[in-house]
Write a protein that holds these residues in place. Sequence first.
Motif, PDB file in Angstrom:
ATOM      1  N   UNK A   1      36.164 -12.057  61.158  1.00  0.00           N
ATOM      2  CA  UNK A   1      36.471 -12.163  62.587  1.00  0.00           C
ATOM      3  C   UNK A   1      35.731 -13.363  63.161  1.00  0.00           C
ATOM      4  N   UNK A   2      36.383 -14.077  64.055  1.00  0.00           N
ATOM      5  CA  UNK A   2      35.751 -15.189  64.765  1.00  0.00           C
ATOM      6  C   UNK A   2      35.958 -14.986  66.260  1.00  0.00           C
ATOM      7  N   UNK A   3      34.850 -14.919  66.987  1.00  0.00           N
ATOM      8  CA  UNK A   3      34.932 -14.758  68.429  1.00  0.00           C
ATOM      9  C   UNK A   3      33.715 -15.362  69.104  1.00  0.00           C
ATOM     10  N   UNK A   4      33.854 -15.666  70.371  1.00  0.00           N
ATOM     11  CA  UNK A   4      32.750 -16.253  71.124  1.00  0.00           C
ATOM     12  C   UNK A   4      31.741 -15.172  71.496  1.00  0.00           C
ATOM     13  N   UNK A   5      30.447 -15.433  71.333  1.00  0.00           N
ATOM     14  CA  UNK A   5      29.434 -14.436  71.705  1.00  0.00           C
ATOM     15  C   UNK A   5      29.505 -14.090  73.190  1.00  0.00           C
ATOM     16  N   UNK A   6      29.277 -12.829  73.496  1.00  0.00           N
ATOM     17  CA  UNK A   6      29.204 -12.371  74.882  1.00  0.00           C
ATOM     18  C   UNK A   6      28.354 -11.111  74.919  1.00  0.00           C
ATOM     19  N   UNK A   7      28.035 -10.653  76.099  1.00  0.00           N
ATOM     20  CA  UNK A   7      27.110  -9.532  76.250  1.00  0.00           C
ATOM     21  C   UNK A   7      27.865  -8.205  76.293  1.00  0.00           C
TER      22      UNK A   7
ATOM     23  N   UNK B   1      36.895  -8.068  71.847  1.00  0.00           N
ATOM     24  CA  UNK B   1      37.074  -7.453  70.539  1.00  0.00           C
ATOM     25  C   UNK B   1      35.918  -7.874  69.637  1.00  0.00           C
ATOM     26  N   UNK B   2      35.357  -6.914  68.903  1.00  0.00           N
ATOM     27  CA  UNK B   2      34.199  -7.243  68.072  1.00  0.00           C
ATOM     28  C   UNK B   2      33.935  -6.184  67.028  1.00  0.00           C
ATOM     29  N   UNK B   3      32.719  -6.193  66.507  1.00  0.00           N
ATOM     30  CA  UNK B   3      32.283  -5.249  65.480  1.00  0.00           C
ATOM     31  C   UNK B   3      31.051  -4.519  65.984  1.00  0.00           C
TER      32      UNK B   3
END
Length: 246
Positions: A137-143, A165-167
């Motif tokens: 998965x590739x996504x921009x970091x966020x809180x 969307x994340x892990x």
Amino acid sequence: GSSDDFPPDGGEFTILSRDLLVPNRFIEEGIEAVDGYGAPEPARAEQLMERRRRGFYDLAGVTHYLRERGAPFADLTREATLVGGASLYASTTAMPRAFVVQRAVVVDDAAALAAIEEPSLGQPFRHTAFLADGAPREGAPCDSEVIRQPAGLSAAAYEVHSCSDGVLVMTDSYFPGWTATIDGVETPLHRADYAFRAIDVPQGTHQVKLEYWPRSFSWGLALSLLSMLALCLPVFRREPRGRRAP
């Protein structure tokens, strides 16, 4: 624990250590043990604990250290000195026991160990999940925010507020027999960061639950019921007393 749990004017430090910090006493003291709640201990978690690397402690959420011969790491702050010579040290670099990352890669165990233990890599587990299986998965970091809910010994529950969307990485040991659901729908459970649990989570607020019900329990229950049924069959087949067959 905190410095309030360690009165400097009373108690042998070995007794305090046994009563407050040994994971097998989690019921009395409310400690969440990384390796689970009793034997058998998952092999990978035990290996990580025996290697005593800072990356593992930070990833596992260790906030305090009790040590007799000085701080185990230079950046720790001494909070209390106990009778007997041991001191309590606090860390400011511990991760939460569950957190969401937006990036994931699928790697072998050697690469996952390096991500945890190699200082030159800068603790990449803070923003990337190192999966043994699953999808990258590739996504921009966020809180994001994860709130752990009371669930008992054979379950775990979280309220997850995911910014995208994340892990979801949970630093309890990965072990066969656990199942995971998101808002009541079963979802695959992955091994992450060498020894821990992870699931994919969509953006938004969700209820995540994990339950421990291994196949061995199901087989054992089925065999027990069949055995009871077999024992009861002769009773049902017996002729009533005093009745003769024609």
